[in-house]
Design a protein around this motif. Structure first.
Motif, PDB file in Angstrom:
ATOM      1  N   ILE A 160      -5.052   3.420  -0.386  1.00 22.79           N
ATOM      2  CA  ILE A 160      -4.032   3.912  -1.311  1.00 22.79           C
ATOM      3  C   ILE A 160      -4.266   5.389  -1.630  1.00 22.79           C
ATOM      4  O   ILE A 160      -3.306   6.165  -1.790  1.00 22.79           O
ATOM      5  N   PHE A 161      -5.523   5.802  -1.699  1.00 22.96           N
ATOM      6  CA  PHE A 161      -5.816   7.198  -2.015  1.00 22.96           C
ATOM      7  C   PHE A 161      -5.279   8.144  -0.944  1.00 22.96           C
ATOM      8  O   PHE A 161      -4.655   9.171  -1.270  1.00 22.96           O
ATOM      9  N   GLY A 190       1.841   9.254  -5.769  1.00 22.68           N
ATOM     10  CA  GLY A 190       1.813  10.611  -5.234  1.00 22.68           C
ATOM     11  C   GLY A 190       3.032  11.418  -5.612  1.00 22.68           C
ATOM     12  O   GLY A 190       2.927  12.581  -6.037  1.00 22.68           O
ATOM     13  N   ILE A 228      -2.890   7.594   1.167  1.00 22.52           N
ATOM     14  CA  ILE A 228      -1.424   7.549   1.117  1.00 22.52           C
ATOM     15  C   ILE A 228      -0.920   8.400  -0.044  1.00 22.52           C
ATOM     16  O   ILE A 228       0.043   9.175   0.088  1.00 22.52           O
ATOM     17  N   PHE A 229      -1.568   8.253  -1.187  1.00 24.98           N
ATOM     18  CA  PHE A 229      -1.236   9.068  -2.360  1.00 24.98           C
ATOM     19  C   PHE A 229      -1.339  10.558  -2.036  1.00 24.98           C
ATOM     20  O   PHE A 229      -0.452  11.349  -2.381  1.00 24.98           O
ATOM     21  N   ARG A 249       0.828  -1.209   0.000  1.00 29.55           N
ATOM     22  CA  ARG A 249       0.000   0.000   0.000  1.00 29.55           C
ATOM     23  C   ARG A 249       0.860   1.256   0.000  1.00 29.55           C
ATOM     24  O   ARG A 249       0.573   2.222  -0.721  1.00 29.55           O
ATOM     25  N   ALA A 306       3.431   8.921   4.367  1.00 28.13           N
ATOM     26  CA  ALA A 306       2.763   7.744   3.807  1.00 28.13           C
ATOM     27  C   ALA A 306       2.653   6.634   4.847  1.00 28.13           C
ATOM     28  O   ALA A 306       1.599   5.994   4.974  1.00 28.13           O
ATOM     29  N   GLY A 359       0.876   3.947  -3.207  1.00 29.42           N
ATOM     30  CA  GLY A 359       0.445   5.319  -2.946  1.00 29.42           C
ATOM     31  C   GLY A 359       1.581   6.314  -3.020  1.00 29.42           C
ATOM     32  O   GLY A 359       1.430   7.418  -3.576  1.00 29.42           O
TER      33      GLY A 359
END
Length: 280
Positions: free
Chosen positions: A152-153, A100, A155-156, A92, A216, A96
């Motif tokens: 993931i979003f 990002g 973290i991104f 993950r 992250a 991300g």
């Protein structure tokens, strides 16, 4: 004949040589007394373990000792639980973080090179920077479900916001004299961007990536605490239910080790990419 001048010159030369040697000797001694960084790291690790063991022995806060945590970590490794959680969290973070930082570099360069793009994007970036990514986790789960996408979003988003500002600052901070000199020599915008702007802003980008990496990891643990079926954050939350401090400490140490290894890799890449930069 004036015999005083040569004598004075010899004395002055001897005095200068002696002063130079006296100046060189302390510098040499100072250099010889310097302790290598790896040795200092080992000393810090040993001292930290000693303090931890002492606090556990005194029963402060019910802390488990290093040996108990090591045994629990060995048990989790043998049954594959720790390995599965580490792989899930690392996957993950890598997805991300890569998405990002890649988008942050592109947007940061565009904002720094084109004032129009900066004027259009900067209000949104500053707005979302004021909103912690952790605060968006419930909204992301409601809108995207409880699968991998919301984790993931967020973290991104955490990696993007940290890296885009650093990239923008790197592009804006490029010495204008270098750009003007390249234009005088006949370089076009594409050449200036590739040969001047990107190398000069690389240290800023890599620092932003290191900051984004920490964000992250903090974000993925929080996301796994809310909605996950595997991962280090999920395992720590599950252990909290049963007051399993040994497992919680194993999760904390695993996160720290993974984050440290990734940060060292970024630092190594930074040193290789920016070998031209003067260091202390």
């Amino acid at each position: 004949m004036d015999i005083g001048v040569p004598g004075e010159s010899k004395a002055a030369g001897g005095t200068a040589t002696g002063a130079a040697r006296a100046t060189a000797r302390p510098a040499g001694r100072r250099k010889g007394r310097s302790v290598p960084a790896p040795v200092l790291n080992v000393i810090a690790l040993v001292l930290g373990l000693a303090v931890w063991a002492l606090l556990a022995w005194r029963g402060v806060g019910g802390l488990p000792g290093p040996l108990a945590v090591a045994r629990r970590g060995g048990d989790l490794l043998r049954d594959g639980t720790l390995e599965g959680d580490m792989v899930a969290s690392l996957r993950r973070v890598l997805i991300g973080f890569a998405l990002g930082t890649a988008l942050a570099v592109v947007v940061g360069f565009l904002m720094g090179w084109y004032p129009v793009v900066r004027g259009l994007c900067e209000p949104y970036i500053q707005f979302f920077r004021a909103v912690p990514p952790l605060a968006l986790i419930p909204l992301a789960i409601v809108l995207m479900g409880i699968g991998e996408t919301p984790k993931i979003f967020v973290i991104f988003l955490a990696a993007f916001l940290s890296s885009v500002v650093a990239t923008l600052q790197g592009v804006v901070g490029v010495d204008r004299t270098l750009i003007d000199a390249a234009r005088v020599l006949g370089a076009r915008d594409r050449t200036i961007f590739l040969r001047v702007v990107i190398p000069a802003s690389a240290p800023f980008i890599l620092v932003g990536m290191r900051v984004g990496l920490g964000s992250a990891w903090a974000t993925v643990v929080a996301a796994e605490l809310i909605a996950a079926q595997e991962g280090l954050g999920f395992r720590m939350q599950h252990a909290e239910t049963y007051y399993d401090l040994d497992t919680i400490f194993v999760g904390v140490i695993a996160i720290g080790v993974l984050g440290l290894v990734m940060d060292r890799l970024l630092l190594l890449a930074e040193r290789r990419i920016t070998r031209w930069q003067e260091r202390r």
